[in-house]
Design an enzyme around this catalytic site. Structure first.
Site, PDB file in Angstrom:
ATOM      1  N   CYS A   2       0.815  -0.952   0.059  1.00  0.00           N
ATOM      2  CA  CYS A   2      -0.079   0.169   0.023  1.00  0.00           C
ATOM      3  C   CYS A   2       0.915   1.128   0.029  1.00  0.00           C
ATOM      4  O   CYS A   2       2.157   1.071   0.267  1.00  0.00           O
ATOM      5  CB  CYS A   2      -0.762   0.201   1.456  1.00  0.00           C
ATOM      6  SG  CYS A   2      -1.893  -1.260   1.248  1.00  0.00           S
ATOM      7  N   LYS A 572       4.688  -3.903  -5.937  1.00  0.00           N
ATOM      8  CA  LYS A 572       6.284  -3.884  -6.182  1.00  0.00           C
ATOM      9  C   LYS A 572       6.899  -4.035  -5.060  1.00  0.00           C
ATOM     10  O   LYS A 572       8.012  -4.544  -5.017  1.00  0.00           O
ATOM     11  CB  LYS A 572       6.729  -2.259  -6.805  1.00  0.00           C
ATOM     12  CG  LYS A 572       8.029  -2.294  -7.072  1.00  0.00           C
ATOM     13  CD  LYS A 572       8.298  -2.923  -8.407  1.00  0.00           C
ATOM     14  CE  LYS A 572       9.902  -2.954  -8.620  1.00  0.00           C
ATOM     15  NZ  LYS A 572      10.370  -4.161  -9.408  1.00  0.00           N
TER      16      LYS A 572
END
Ligand code: F6R
Length: 577
Positions: A2, A572
């Site tokens: 997040c 990522k």
């Protein structure tokens, strides 16, 4: 994972704040939301999907002088607007965005009363705890932090106070001052080159439009500013269609950068002493970084009289008796924020082992905690699938496993090689892969590891059923899956065992599979070919072999209509355990 952004300052367009959040989309992109204060009330909006959906639902005229936003990678609770952030407290007094995991959320939820919760998230407890505690907002904030455990980067607002309440523990969080006001963000890419403060674990900040105050253990403290070295060009696509395509194309330049940087670094005392008084080397990382560790293990063992071994970080962190104080723990991570890799670092430091970080992000938690940093010199990697940084990791392992690198022509070999490499292959192969039910990658020795990386790349962005195997293992079970709907990529860069891998090629051909051989040798047979350029060293051949596999994954994803930069279910930076 997040990403969070907080803002307090002049009245500016909400869309301008959301543009910053878009820099963090690589951290998660299943839903997004924002909250700001208008007439002492919290206005909150959320949308499922990428941030662009939220931007489209935002009016150009909408302005805020205080705002929090979030892009989510779901951990607790399915992907829906209710579970998206911000989470607003049951009396609508507080809104919070959170990155991390509140581990004791269930106990807190039960104590407060389940009926006061409207989402399945762990994060909602932060907002609701603020309602439950009495006193000044500041006091409540400090008290709330004492009651939660786990990892968090938090940015909270209260409907009447025009202040950002910020806290960090094990999830990254930075603060910067701009002409508009203060920004808080999970990554310095949001700060457009402005210097920033990097919050330490256990630290809080309370920010209004004119003041920024830091706290540790509820007491005021000081923090030094850090120079922003972020290259804004890294987050521009320029002539490319996707970041993954751009990043693969950047590989030659990165290899060149590494040769230049390390020709100096290897002369430093710290580098020269890396393996001094060391008995064992433990290499560790996750996913693609772990594949780099596997090659590092082979190469270090082939060069030094040492016992090197690679471990998956999420496994190693629960193993006792692997690391002792004479172990060199080499942690490999593009982001330097991967939770499991950081957990190994903490464990190694507690034991008193020497910790070396091989990372692309010099300001990361891993780089900050290590005794020595081996930089990857690759610039920001935006595409979720790691490509250019994998090649960078291999190049650094190549240098590390070359004794007396300065005098062996190792840097010139890298530079010459960087000018020759290519990721090209016959486009017909893309269609065959697209139509195949199953894709295998096989190889022996170093090529067996490249096979695993090739498979990971393909499955994560094309959702194809792909697997990487050591070629000799195929006949011990997996060959049962091979049929005419299978395509097999055989990687052959070692002359001595080429014939053995070709045996496996014959075996899968006999069972109807289509075969593509990637090789720098002169081989012939009834198969498609990807000719790799000859490398001056077998270790560099691992980079030559992986590049077309990365490109293949990219091309197949595009052909299938998927966004290679934003594969489903992934993010990522994996900051959860
Ligand atoms: C795959 C990929 C992941 C990462 C892994 C570790 O393409 O990118 O497998 O390699 O999540 O991430 P870092 O290197 O940031 O620790």
């Amino acid at each position: 994972m997040c990403g969070i952004v907080g803002y307090v300052g002049k009245n500016i367009s909400v869309k301008k704040i959301l543009a910053k959040l878009q820099n963090l989309e690589y951290r998660g992109y299943d839903s997004a939301g924002f909250a700001y204060i208008k007439n002492n009330n919290i206005v909150c909006r959320k949308k499922v999907g990428q941030i662009v959906n939220l931007i489209n639902a935002t009016n150009d005229q909408e302005q805020a002088d205080i705002c929090i936003c979030h892009t989510r990678w779901a951990t607790h609770g399915k992907v829906c607007e209710n579970n998206a952030h911000p989470q607003v407290s049951y009396n609508n007094n507080f809104a919070v965005v959170h990155n991390g995991i509140i581990e004791n959320y269930n106990q807190i939820k039960e104590k407060i009363g389940i009926n006061k919760f409207s989402s399945q998230t762990d994060s909602e407890v932060i907002a609701n705890l603020m309602e439950e505690i009495s006193g000044a907002i500041e006091t409540r904030f400090f008290e709330m932090l004492k009651k939660i455990s786990g990892s968090y980067a938090i940015c909270l607002i209260e409907r009447s106070s025009k202040k950002l309440y910020v806290a960090k523990n094990k999830s990254p969080l930075y603060i910067s001052q701009t002409e508009d006001g203060y920004f808080v963000a999970s990554d310095i890419s949001c700060f457009e080159g402005n210097d920033y403060y990097s919050l330490e674990d256990g630290m809080c900040a309370i920010i209004d439009k004119d003041n920024l105050k830091f706290y540790k253990d509820s007491k005021p403290c000081k923090l030094q500013k850090t120079k922003n070295i972020y290259h804004i060009d890294d987050i521009k696509l320029s002539k490319f269609s996707h970041f993954m395509q751009k990043e693969i194309a950047e590989t030659p330049q990165i290899l060149f950068n590494i040769a230049k940087t390390y020709s100096k670094l290897v002369e430093t005392i710290k580098y020269k002493n890396l393996f001094n008084n060391i008995k064992n080397v433990v290499l560790s990382g996750c996913g693609t970084a772990f594949h780099a560790c596997l090659l590092g293990e082979e190469w270090i063992n082939d060069t030094y009289n040492l016992n090197a071994r690679a471990y998956i970080a999420s496994e190693l962190r629960y193993k006792e008796n692997i690391i002792d104080k004479n172990t060199l723990v080499l942690l490999v991570s593009q982001s330097g924020e991967t939770a499991d890799t950081l957990a190994v670092m903490n464990m190694a430091k507690e034991i008193g082992a020497k910790v070396v970080a091989m990372t692309n992000i010099e300001y990361s938690t891993l780089a900050g905690g290590a005794d020595f940093v081996l930089p990857l010199c690759a610039g920001q990697e935006i595409g979720v699938a790691s490509t250019k940084v994998y090649s960078a990791m291999l190049a650094v392992f190549y240098i590390l496993s070359t004794k007396n690198a300065k005098n062996t022509g190792c840097f010139n070999k890298i530079i010459t090689f960087s000018r020759q490499i290519s990721a090209k292959f016959d486009k017909n192969i893309i269609e065959i892969v697209q139509k195949s039910k199953r894709v295998f990658f096989i190889g022996r020795g170093y090529d067996g590891i490249t096979a695993q990386e090739g498979a990971l790349k393909l499955k994560e962005i094309t959702y194809k059923d792909a697997c990487g195997y050591y070629a000799g293992e195929l006949k011990h079970g997996t060959i049962a899956l091979v049929d005419e709907n299978t395509i097999v990529f055989a990687i052959i860069t070692n002359k001595n065992i080429a014939a053995k891998t070709l045996n496996a090629v014959e075996e899968v051909c006999s069972r109807g599979a289509k075969v593509v051989v990637l090789t720098d040798q002169n081989l012939s047979g009834n198969f498609n070919y990807i000719k790799l350029q000859t490398a001056a060293d077998e270790k560099l051949a691992a980079i030559a072999a992986v590049l077309p596999l990365q490109s293949l994954a990219y091309e197949v994803a595009v052909k299938c209509g998927f966004n290679p930069d934003r594969p489903r279910n992934l993010a990522k930076s994996v900051t959860v355990e």
